[in-house]
Design an enzyme around this catalytic site. Structure first.
Site, short mmCIF file in Angstrom:
data_model
loop_
_atom_site.label_atom_id
_atom_site.label_comp_id
_atom_site.label_asym_id
_atom_site.label_seq_id
_atom_site.Cartn_x
_atom_site.Cartn_y
_atom_site.Cartn_z
N SER A 159 0.84 -1.19 0.00
CA SER A 159 0.00 0.00 0.00
C SER A 159 0.88 1.25 0.00
O SER A 159 1.73 1.38 -0.87
CB SER A 159 -0.94 -0.05 1.22
OG SER A 159 -2.01 0.83 1.05
N ASP A 325 -8.61 -6.86 -4.55
CA ASP A 325 -8.23 -5.53 -4.08
C ASP A 325 -8.78 -4.49 -5.06
O ASP A 325 -8.32 -4.41 -6.20
CB ASP A 325 -6.70 -5.44 -4.00
CG ASP A 325 -6.20 -4.11 -3.44
OD1 ASP A 325 -7.01 -3.17 -3.29
OD2 ASP A 325 -4.99 -4.02 -3.15
N HIS A 358 -8.00 -5.38 -0.22
CA HIS A 358 -6.70 -4.74 -0.08
C HIS A 358 -5.95 -5.23 1.15
O HIS A 358 -4.73 -5.40 1.13
CB HIS A 358 -6.90 -3.22 0.00
CG HIS A 358 -5.64 -2.44 0.11
ND1 HIS A 358 -4.64 -2.50 -0.85
CD2 HIS A 358 -5.18 -1.59 1.07
CE1 HIS A 358 -3.63 -1.71 -0.47
NE2 HIS A 358 -3.93 -1.16 0.67
#
Lengths: 389, 201
Positions: A159, A325, A358
């Site tokens: 991320s 995701d 995610h």
């Protein structure tokens, strides 16, 4: 500089290391401001070997920090990547020297809006300069200089951590032997910026926020920050995962309440996520860190051509994305892969099948562990790193 | 380290000079990549459509990305590799001619292997059986085959002529995967598969 710490910062700094940098040579931020001196809080696991060839930098995402593999000093919860880092794990401190740096602008000991401005002695709050992913990375590089670590065997992050990995590889290609950006993108999409803006507006709409000067007024914009976290948390999960976990199940009741209490389990869950986040995160920091992610645009910084960010790079890359995701979908990782191919870089790419959204990169995903372990094995062989006896 | 690989892969591996750069398109489980890396010190990269294949390759330390020949060769710069290899995959691409063109743009040489649709067994089944052929190198039923652009060895030679591509080497294998030396019309009848090394003229 070490005065005026929040309770969370005191607890954090008591359990990790820190360095005060930029005293003689301030950090030139992307916004043009010179920052210095500034404090960098970091944690390490394992030992740097004699030829300094086994250092791994783990880059933390927005809502995590330097406590990768140990009980968190504030929340008491286990480390956010303990599934990956620890004895016998893929990142074994017996073999690697693992470093994780609390990013610039954050709130676990590194300088951010909580600190005091050296010139005036006043708390920065919203007068703290807006920092970028590039600034975070330059601060990390300054720390490595301070620690005498010339280059990294590997740099890993998911991320926002993945954004830092990409920035590192683009800015310091000679210092990065291998790079693993997970579940990330080379720029923040309009949708991602939109969700962050909702979070920021929630914080700034909280009357307790007081233009960012809530500490002076001894208030906490807890509701705003909680709503920001609730919104963001939805983006970390897949529709499927939410449905499986909660469906339409009711919370502590057998029938609808015909009111606005948390009737549904999913509501109760989000409220809990929001309220516990407030204990470990600072509202102004949240504004700054989300802004840094929004500003990230690696192609934009290289003449609009992403491949230019990686020209001539000898770094070995391994990218991973997750099928469910939707915050950083696979096609955004694939864009990076294509750019790396165009730059003739050494790249591997795996899309891991997972329905966990995610957040999958923080969870127990055997396919991710296997891929990372194999990639590191290959990289270690080329680097000539010895196996653990 | 495993030093025994499939016969057609071994033939391809033998064409690749040591200490070069190669891209294996459709690298499967990475057997050829591993061989080239370990025994010829080749800087070998792979591309594979199946996720399971990619994951297995990367988990064993090979540099492989998920992608397909039709779409993803375009991302590479000119002359990025000494060799671009396409093993038993050309007939499954949407645009074989464009794939070949891309291979020869990205690589200084291209190495291609494919099943021969003019093999005598195929001809017999078509002419006398009246059915779509099923052989060891073409094991699929007509309705589930990934092979949408099958060709014969002579068809392939014609395409190379048409594209102005030089054939540096051509090896034809019989149904026992042994190389056979015959004039082209006979090779086109008795060869079950072929391996070609090409370069831009």
């Amino acid at each position: 500089m070490l005065q005026d710490l929040t309770d969370a910062e005191k607890m954090a700094l008591a359990q990790c290391r820190h360095a005060v940098l930029g005293d003689g040579q301030p950090l030139r931020l992307d916004c043009g401001v010179d920052l210095g001196p500034y404090r960098v809080a970091y944690q390490t696991y394992g030992t740097l070997n004699a030829d300094k060839s086994n250092a791994i930098l783990v880059c933390h995402p927005l809502s995590c920090d330097q406590f990768v593999a140990e009980r968190h000093p504030v929340t008491g919860k286990e480390g956010w990547w303990e599934s990956l880092v620890g004895p016998g794990k893929v990142l074994d401190p017996a073999r690697y020297f693992i470093i994780c740096v609390n990013v610039l602008g954050h709130c676990m000991g590194t300088t951010g809006p909580l600190a005091r401005e050296p010139a005036t002695g006043q708390p920065w709050n919203l007068r703290f300069p807006v920092v970028t992913i590039g600034d975070m990375v330059r601060a990390q590089a300054a720390l490595l200089d301070h620690l005498g670590i010339p280059d990294l065997f590997c740099i890993i992050g998911g991320s926002m951590g993945g954004m830092q990995v990409l920035e590192w590889a683009a800015t310091y290609p000679k210092r990065v032997f291998s790079a693993v950006p997970i579940a990330c993108a080379a720029h923040h999409s309009a949708q991602n910026i939109a969700f962050h803006e909702v979070g920021r507006q929630a914080i700034m709409a909280d009357p307790e926020w007081k233009g960012g000067d809530y500490r002076l007024h001894q208030t906490v914009p807890a509701r705003g920050l909680a709503v920001a976290r609730m919104t963001a948390h939805i983006t970390y999960l897949s529709e499927q995962a939410l449905q499986r976990k909660f469906g339409r199940a009711l919370q502590d009741r057998n029938a609808l309440g015909f009111g606005f209490d948390a009737d549904f389990q999913v509501e109760s869950y989000l409220r809990h996520q929001g309220s516990t986040f407030v204990d470990r995160f600072d509202a102004n920091s949240y504004l700054y860190i989300t802004r840094a992610m929004d500003y990230f645009d690696l192609a934009g910084a290289h003449g609009g051509v992403l491949a230019n960010a990686f020209r001539g790079s000898a770094t070995r890359f391994c990218l991973m994305s997750f099928t469910s995701d939707w915050l950083f979908p696979t096609r955004e990782s694939r864009e990076i892969v294509h750019a790396l191919n165009a730059a003739a870089a050494n790249v591997s790419f795996v899309e891991v099948a997972s329905d966990k959204g995610h957040d999958a990169f923080l969870l127990d995903e055997p396919e991710m562990f296997r891929t990372l372990s194999g990639f590191l094995k290959g990289a270690a062989a080329v680097r000539g790193l010895k196996e653990v006896p | 380290m495993n030093n025994s690989i499939r016969v057609d892969l071994q033939l391809i591996a033998d064409m690749v000079k040591p200490d070069t750069r190669a891209l294996d398109v459709g690298c499967g489980d990475g057997a050829l990549l591993a061989y080239l890396t370990n025994f010829k010190r080749v800087d070998a990269r792979g591309m594979e459509l199946s996720q399971a294949g990619v994951n297995a390759c990367v988990a064993s330390g090979l540099s492989v990305i998920q992608g397909d020949a039709d779409a993803d060769l375009r991302a590479y710069p000119d002359d990025a590799f000494d060799y671009v290899i396409l093993g038993q995959t050309l007939q499954a691409t949407r645009e074989p001619r464009e794939v070949l063109r891309q291979m020869l743009r990205v690589g200084k040489r291209a190495i291609v292997s494919f099943p021969n649709f003019a093999h005598w067994q195929v001809r017999l089944r078509m002419v006398f059986g009246g059915r779509m052929p099923q052989t060891t190198s073409l094991p699929y039923k007509w309705y589930d085959t990934p092979n949408i652009h099958l060709c014969s060895i002579d068809d392939f030679r014609a395409l190379c002529r048409d594209m102005g591509v030089r054939i540096e080497r051509a090896i034809v294998l019989n149904s026992k995967s042994r190389p056979i030396r015959m004039p082209p019309p006979l090779a086109n009848l008795f060869g079950e598969q072929a391996v070609f090394m090409l370069r831009r003229d």
